[in-house]
Design a protein around this motif. Structure first.
Motif, PDB file in Angstrom:
ATOM      1  N   SER A  89      -4.065   4.764  -4.149  1.00 58.22           N
ATOM      2  CA  SER A  89      -4.140   4.592  -2.701  1.00 58.22           C
ATOM      3  C   SER A  89      -4.026   3.150  -2.260  1.00 58.22           C
ATOM      4  O   SER A  89      -4.419   2.227  -2.980  1.00 58.22           O
ATOM      5  N   THR A  90      -3.470   2.983  -1.050  1.00 60.81           N
ATOM      6  CA  THR A  90      -3.550   1.687  -0.383  1.00 60.81           C
ATOM      7  C   THR A  90      -4.848   1.619   0.424  1.00 60.81           C
ATOM      8  O   THR A  90      -5.044   0.709   1.201  1.00 60.81           O
ATOM      9  N   LYS A  96      -5.684  10.647   7.185  1.00 62.89           N
ATOM     10  CA  LYS A  96      -5.681  11.266   5.854  1.00 62.89           C
ATOM     11  C   LYS A  96      -6.576  12.500   5.777  1.00 62.89           C
ATOM     12  O   LYS A  96      -6.363  13.373   4.946  1.00 62.89           O
ATOM     13  N   GLY A 146       5.083   4.906   4.937  1.00 65.67           N
ATOM     14  CA  GLY A 146       4.607   4.296   3.698  1.00 65.67           C
ATOM     15  C   GLY A 146       5.069   5.159   2.536  1.00 65.67           C
ATOM     16  O   GLY A 146       6.194   5.042   2.046  1.00 65.67           O
ATOM     17  N   ASN A 147       4.202   6.101   2.161  1.00 70.13           N
ATOM     18  CA  ASN A 147       4.570   7.051   1.125  1.00 70.13           C
ATOM     19  C   ASN A 147       5.354   8.222   1.708  1.00 70.13           C
ATOM     20  O   ASN A 147       5.754   9.125   1.005  1.00 70.13           O
ATOM     21  N   LEU A 148       5.493   8.234   3.016  1.00 65.75           N
ATOM     22  CA  LEU A 148       6.326   9.170   3.780  1.00 65.75           C
ATOM     23  C   LEU A 148       5.805  10.607   3.796  1.00 65.75           C
ATOM     24  O   LEU A 148       6.570  11.554   3.993  1.00 65.75           O
ATOM     25  N   GLY A 149       4.490  10.755   3.623  1.00 60.94           N
ATOM     26  CA  GLY A 149       3.890  12.085   3.718  1.00 60.94           C
ATOM     27  C   GLY A 149       3.835  12.574   5.154  1.00 60.94           C
ATOM     28  O   GLY A 149       4.209  13.713   5.457  1.00 60.94           O
ATOM     29  N   ASN A 150       3.411  11.704   6.052  1.00 66.62           N
ATOM     30  CA  ASN A 150       3.296  12.104   7.452  1.00 66.62           C
ATOM     31  C   ASN A 150       4.640  12.517   8.032  1.00 66.62           C
ATOM     32  O   ASN A 150       4.766  13.592   8.624  1.00 66.62           O
ATOM     33  N   ASN A 164      -6.652   4.261   2.450  1.00 72.60           N
ATOM     34  CA  ASN A 164      -7.120   5.341   3.315  1.00 72.60           C
ATOM     35  C   ASN A 164      -7.239   6.680   2.607  1.00 72.60           C
ATOM     36  O   ASN A 164      -8.185   7.433   2.841  1.00 72.60           O
ATOM     37  N   THR A 165      -6.286   6.984   1.744  1.00 73.50           N
ATOM     38  CA  THR A 165      -6.404   8.245   0.988  1.00 73.50           C
ATOM     39  C   THR A 165      -7.666   8.195   0.137  1.00 73.50           C
ATOM     40  O   THR A 165      -8.409   9.184   0.041  1.00 73.50           O
ATOM     41  N   THR A 225      -2.324   5.675  13.087  1.00 70.37           N
ATOM     42  CA  THR A 225      -2.747   6.373  11.878  1.00 70.37           C
ATOM     43  C   THR A 225      -4.149   6.015  11.385  1.00 70.37           C
ATOM     44  O   THR A 225      -4.819   6.824  10.754  1.00 70.37           O
TER      45      THR A 225
HETATM   46  N1  F0G Z   1      -0.797   4.344   8.208  1.00 68.50           N
HETATM   47  C1  F0G Z   1      -1.922   4.265   7.489  1.00 68.50           C
HETATM   48  C2  F0G Z   1      -3.131   3.741   8.162  1.00 68.50           C
HETATM   49  C3  F0G Z   1      -1.923   4.667   6.137  1.00 68.50           C
HETATM   50  O1  F0G Z   1      -3.046   4.572   5.444  1.00 68.50           O
HETATM   51  C4  F0G Z   1      -0.741   5.136   5.549  1.00 68.50           C
HETATM   52  C5  F0G Z   1      -0.690   5.532   4.152  1.00 68.50           C
HETATM   53  C6  F0G Z   1       0.394   5.192   6.360  1.00 68.50           C
HETATM   54  C7  F0G Z   1       0.333   4.809   7.673  1.00 68.50           C
HETATM   55  C8  F0G Z   1       1.679   5.704   5.821  1.00 68.50           C
HETATM   56  O2  F0G Z   1       1.679   7.100   5.808  1.00 68.50           O
HETATM   57  O3  F0G Z   1       2.228   7.446   3.437  1.00 68.50           O
HETATM   58  O4  F0G Z   1       2.346   9.285   5.085  1.00 68.50           O
HETATM   59  O5  F0G Z   1       4.009   7.438   5.136  1.00 68.50           O
HETATM   60  N2  F0G Z   1      -1.611   5.312   3.326  1.00 68.50           N
HETATM   61  C9  F0G Z   1      -1.621   5.837   1.960  1.00 68.50           C
HETATM   62  C10 F0G Z   1      -2.964   5.602   1.327  1.00 68.50           C
HETATM   63  C11 F0G Z   1      -0.460   5.492   1.151  1.00 68.50           C
HETATM   64  O6  F0G Z   1      -3.042   5.499   0.102  1.00 68.50           O
HETATM   65  O7  F0G Z   1      -3.944   5.550   2.032  1.00 68.50           O
HETATM   66  P1  F0G Z   1       2.625   7.874   4.808  1.00 68.50           P
END
Ligand code: F0G
Length: 440
Positions: free
Chosen positions: A123-124, A100, A228-232, A126-127, A383
């Motif tokens: 956030s879950t 993040k 997850g939120n599909l930003g990456n 990490n953000t 991640t």
């Molecule tokens: N892996 C980790 C460790 C994450 O924290 C997240 C997303 C993802 C994968 C998914 O990535 O959203 O870009 O598809 N965490 C977000 C958060 C949602 O709030 O920390 P993504």
């Protein structure tokens, strides 16, 4: 963060013809010898020429992006790839322990340029950890974070608290928190740093630049990332589309996005219901039908990989674009597959949290299906750091059946095939020596 006319997310588009763009990717190697310059040291900003939305003097960096791409023969064997063909991109090395920080540095750069004083996210975990850290480290803004009560791991919650973020625990899950933070930020004029913020994705593109850099600018066959939120995944697709447009690469990798089976909106829509980017004319009705069905059945996201426990990914459409650009596939993996893969990553010498291991589990599945070939060169994105979620790790390796049942059994995990169980020994020298001789 959304378009006034169509309501879709904004996207950063550069007028490359008017910008000074490097002629080859090797241009970036000259930055390695200038590590005293924060813009050359940062793993984000040494690529500023590929995310030129801010002048150099406006950049906010805390030295993020010092990450590694490591070959992992042991994990390669586990997933069924030839040795040396699997590389793990370890984003857990970032200052807050997850990828993040790539996006946070970019969002802060933009936020400072518009004079924002408060920043928020749902956030879950990490953000929010990253936002809290950047606020504490730079003193630029006050962090306000929205988390689903009981929905984030202790490692991540402890970071937010320690770094002084105003922590709002919503009685609900991530999808609820996301909805609320959008309402609150728009009402109170607070800067929103979720990946609906297009500058976040600009920073996250650099993960791919660092992968290419570590491969001496050779494009791998596959990039595999948890969704997850599909930003990456959205950011990665944008990175490669731009590199191709600029003539800096001559081929594209394929992209695999891996959902947890308990939070598999992308998988369901893309693989089962045929949702596609379609040149930008995405079938909104198909998406709405699915969300209505989730609501009607009272289905909430549920997985041990709490980072990706998301049913309404905000970057869904941008991710469809990335899948289109990179001839992508989507798969879902169970919590059992995720935890077994996580244990293998750990035994192979890198630690990651459950969500990250979805990428490795996904590769194993795609190998079994024959979609990924045994000789393909594959990069999995790890991640987040192992220490983010010790509860899941301990529960997998535990000898205590109750702990296992409570944390994992409840999620359909039946076995811990790769568990490394602690041995209990009396406080007695002979007994200790006997145990060590027996087990080593
Ligand atoms: N892996 C980790 C460790 C994450 O924290 C997240 C997303 C993802 C994968 C998914 O990535 O959203 O870009 O598809 N965490 C977000 C958060 C949602 O709030 O920390 P993504």
């Amino acid at each position: 963060m959304a378009c006034d006319v169509c309501g879709n997310l904004l996207d950063v588009v550069y007028d490359w013809d008017r910008l000074d763009v490097p002629e080859t990717l090797r241009f970036f190697e000259q930055k390695w010898s200038r590590r005293w310059d924060p813009l050359c040291f940062s793993g984000i900003w040494r690529f500023i020429d590929l995310l030129p939305f801010a002048p150099r003097e406006a950049v906010v960096t805390i030295g993020e992006g010092q990450t590694l791409l490591l070959p992992s023969p042991r994990v390669a064997e586990f997933v069924g790839l030839s040795g040396g063909q699997l590389h793990l991109q370890f984003e857990g090395m970032n200052p807050s322990g997850s990828f993040k920080d790539n996006g946070m540095s970019a969002a802060f750069t933009h936020a400072r340029s518009i004079g924002a004083k408060r920043a928020a996210c749902a956030s879950t975990g990490n953000t929010s950890a990253s936002l809290a850290l950047y606020c504490a480290a730079t003193g630029l803004m006050r962090a306000i974070i929205f988390v689903g009560s009981g929905k984030i791991s202790y490692g991540k919650l402890s970071q937010a608290l320690d770094h002084g973020a105003l922590t709002v625990q919503i009685a609900g899950d991530f999808d609820d928190a996301m909805q609320r933070v959008k309402e609150v930020t728009s009402q109170l004029g607070i800067y929103l740093v979720n990946s609906v913020n297009p500058f976040r994705l600009e920073g996250q593109k650099t993960i791919m630049y660092r992968v290419l850099e570590a491969l001496r600018w050779e494009v791998p066959d596959w990039i595999v990332v948890p969704g997850g939120n599909l930003g990456n995944s959205s950011a990665f697709g944008k990175a490669f589309a731009e590199l191709r447009q600029l003539g800096l690469i001559d081929r594209l990798p394929r992209l695999a996005v891996i959902n947890a089976a308990g939070a598999s909106t992308l998988y369901e829509l893309y693989e089962r219901r045929g949702l596609r980017w379609n040149g930008g004319a995405v079938d909104d009705e198909l998406i709405q039908q699915y969300y209505d069905q989730l609501d009607a059945e009272h289905r909430r996201a549920s997985t041990i990989a709490s980072a990706i426990e998301i049913n309404r990914p905000v970057n869904l459409k941008k991710c469809l674009r990335a899948l289109d650009v990179c001839d992508g596939v989507v798969r879902q993996v169970t919590d059992q597959q995720i935890l077994d893969a996580k244990a293998q990553v750990g035994a192979g010498g890198l630690g990651c949290e459950p969500a990250s291991a979805a990428s490795v589990a996904g590769i194993k599945q795609l190998r079994q299906e024959g979609v990924i070939g045994a000789g393909d060169r594959v990069v999995a994105i790890l991640t987040g750091h192992q220490l983010k979620d010790p509860t899941a790790t301990i529960a997998y390796h535990t000898t205590d059946q109750d702990t296992f049942d409570e944390v994992l059994g409840s999620r359909g995990v039946k076995r811990a095939s790769f568990a490394n169980r602690a041995i209990a020994v009396a406080n007695d020298l002979d007994e200790i020596i006997k145990a060590i001789q027996l087990y080593s």
